[in-house]
Design a protein around this motif. Structure first.
Motif, short mmCIF file in Angstrom:
data_model
loop_
_atom_site.label_atom_id
_atom_site.label_comp_id
_atom_site.label_asym_id
_atom_site.label_seq_id
_atom_site.Cartn_x
_atom_site.Cartn_y
_atom_site.Cartn_z
N TYR A 97 14.17 20.73 2.71
CA TYR A 97 14.85 19.64 3.42
C TYR A 97 14.97 19.95 4.90
O TYR A 97 14.65 19.13 5.76
CB TYR A 97 16.23 19.38 2.81
N HIS A 98 15.42 21.15 5.22
CA HIS A 98 15.63 21.50 6.62
C HIS A 98 14.31 21.68 7.37
O HIS A 98 14.24 21.37 8.56
CB HIS A 98 16.56 22.71 6.74
N ASN A 99 13.27 22.12 6.70
CA ASN A 99 11.96 22.19 7.34
C ASN A 99 11.45 20.80 7.69
O ASN A 99 10.94 20.57 8.79
CB ASN A 99 10.95 22.91 6.45
N VAL A 100 11.59 19.86 6.76
CA VAL A 100 11.18 18.48 7.03
C VAL A 100 12.04 17.89 8.14
O VAL A 100 11.53 17.25 9.06
CB VAL A 100 11.27 17.62 5.74
N ASN A 101 13.33 18.13 8.08
CA ASN A 101 14.24 17.63 9.11
C ASN A 101 13.87 18.19 10.49
O ASN A 101 13.87 17.45 11.48
CB ASN A 101 15.68 17.97 8.76
N ASP A 102 13.53 19.47 10.55
CA ASP A 102 13.13 20.07 11.82
C ASP A 102 11.86 19.43 12.37
O ASP A 102 11.75 19.21 13.58
CB ASP A 102 12.93 21.58 11.66
N ASN A 114 6.53 8.84 6.43
CA ASN A 114 6.43 9.59 5.18
C ASN A 114 7.35 10.80 5.20
O ASN A 114 7.97 11.15 4.18
CB ASN A 114 4.99 10.00 4.90
N LEU A 115 7.46 11.46 6.35
CA LEU A 115 8.40 12.58 6.47
C LEU A 115 9.84 12.11 6.25
O LEU A 115 10.62 12.77 5.57
CB LEU A 115 8.30 13.22 7.85
N LYS A 116 10.18 10.98 6.84
CA LYS A 116 11.54 10.45 6.68
C LYS A 116 11.82 10.08 5.23
O LYS A 116 12.93 10.30 4.73
CB LYS A 116 11.76 9.26 7.61
N LYS A 117 10.83 9.55 4.54
CA LYS A 117 10.99 9.24 3.11
C LYS A 117 11.17 10.51 2.30
O LYS A 117 11.99 10.56 1.37
CB LYS A 117 9.80 8.44 2.60
N GLU A 118 10.39 11.54 2.66
CA GLU A 118 10.52 12.81 1.96
C GLU A 118 11.91 13.41 2.19
O GLU A 118 12.54 13.93 1.26
CB GLU A 118 9.45 13.79 2.43
N ASP A 172 18.63 13.04 -1.59
CA ASP A 172 19.13 12.47 -2.85
C ASP A 172 19.10 13.50 -3.97
O ASP A 172 20.05 13.61 -4.75
CB ASP A 172 18.30 11.25 -3.25
N GLU A 173 18.02 14.26 -4.03
CA GLU A 173 17.90 15.28 -5.07
C GLU A 173 18.95 16.38 -4.88
O GLU A 173 19.59 16.82 -5.85
CB GLU A 173 16.49 15.87 -5.03
N LEU A 174 19.15 16.81 -3.66
CA LEU A 174 20.17 17.82 -3.38
C LEU A 174 21.57 17.32 -3.70
O LEU A 174 22.38 18.03 -4.31
CB LEU A 174 20.08 18.25 -1.91
N LEU A 175 21.88 16.09 -3.32
CA LEU A 175 23.20 15.55 -3.62
C LEU A 175 23.42 15.47 -5.12
O LEU A 175 24.52 15.75 -5.61
CB LEU A 175 23.39 14.18 -2.98
N SER A 176 22.39 15.10 -5.85
CA SER A 176 22.51 15.05 -7.31
C SER A 176 22.89 16.41 -7.88
O SER A 176 23.74 16.50 -8.77
CB SER A 176 21.19 14.57 -7.91
N ILE A 177 22.29 17.45 -7.36
CA ILE A 177 22.63 18.80 -7.82
C ILE A 177 24.05 19.16 -7.40
O ILE A 177 24.82 19.71 -8.18
CB ILE A 177 21.63 19.83 -7.24
N ILE A 178 24.41 18.83 -6.18
CA ILE A 178 25.75 19.16 -5.66
C ILE A 178 26.85 18.54 -6.52
O ILE A 178 27.82 19.22 -6.85
CB ILE A 178 25.88 18.70 -4.19
#
Length: 79
Positions: free
Chosen positions: A36-41, A60-64, A70-76
């Motif tokens: 997530y942070h690599n894509v954000n960077d 596409n990067l923004k969608k990723e 969303d996946e991280l929040l689901s885990i959290i």
């Protein structure tokens, strides 16, 4: 949006402690967090004008990033 901080802790400040716990204890979460942070960077570099890829690539990067968030929040919230 341009100039906004999309760091995961800024996105979900109410889950700051949980994010920290998961980064230490859950390898899958840690992998997704790093991705997530690599894509954000990458997006930050594009928005800052340091990189100039196509609009399609940027979208596409923004969608990723959104999918990973969303996946991280689901885990959290579900672990």
């Amino acid at each position: 949006m341009l100039g906004e901080n999309h760091d995961l802790v800024h996105e979900f400040p109410e889950h700051k402690e949980r994010i920290h716990e998961l980064k230490i204890s859950d390898k899958h979460f840690q992998h997704l967090y790093d991705k997530y942070h690599n894509v954000n960077d990458q997006i930050i570099r594009i928005e800052g004008g340091r990189e100039t890829p196509s609009d399609v690539f940027t979208e596409n990067l923004k969608k990723e990033r959104l999918h990973l968030k969303d996946e991280l929040l689901s885990i959290i919230v579900n672990v």
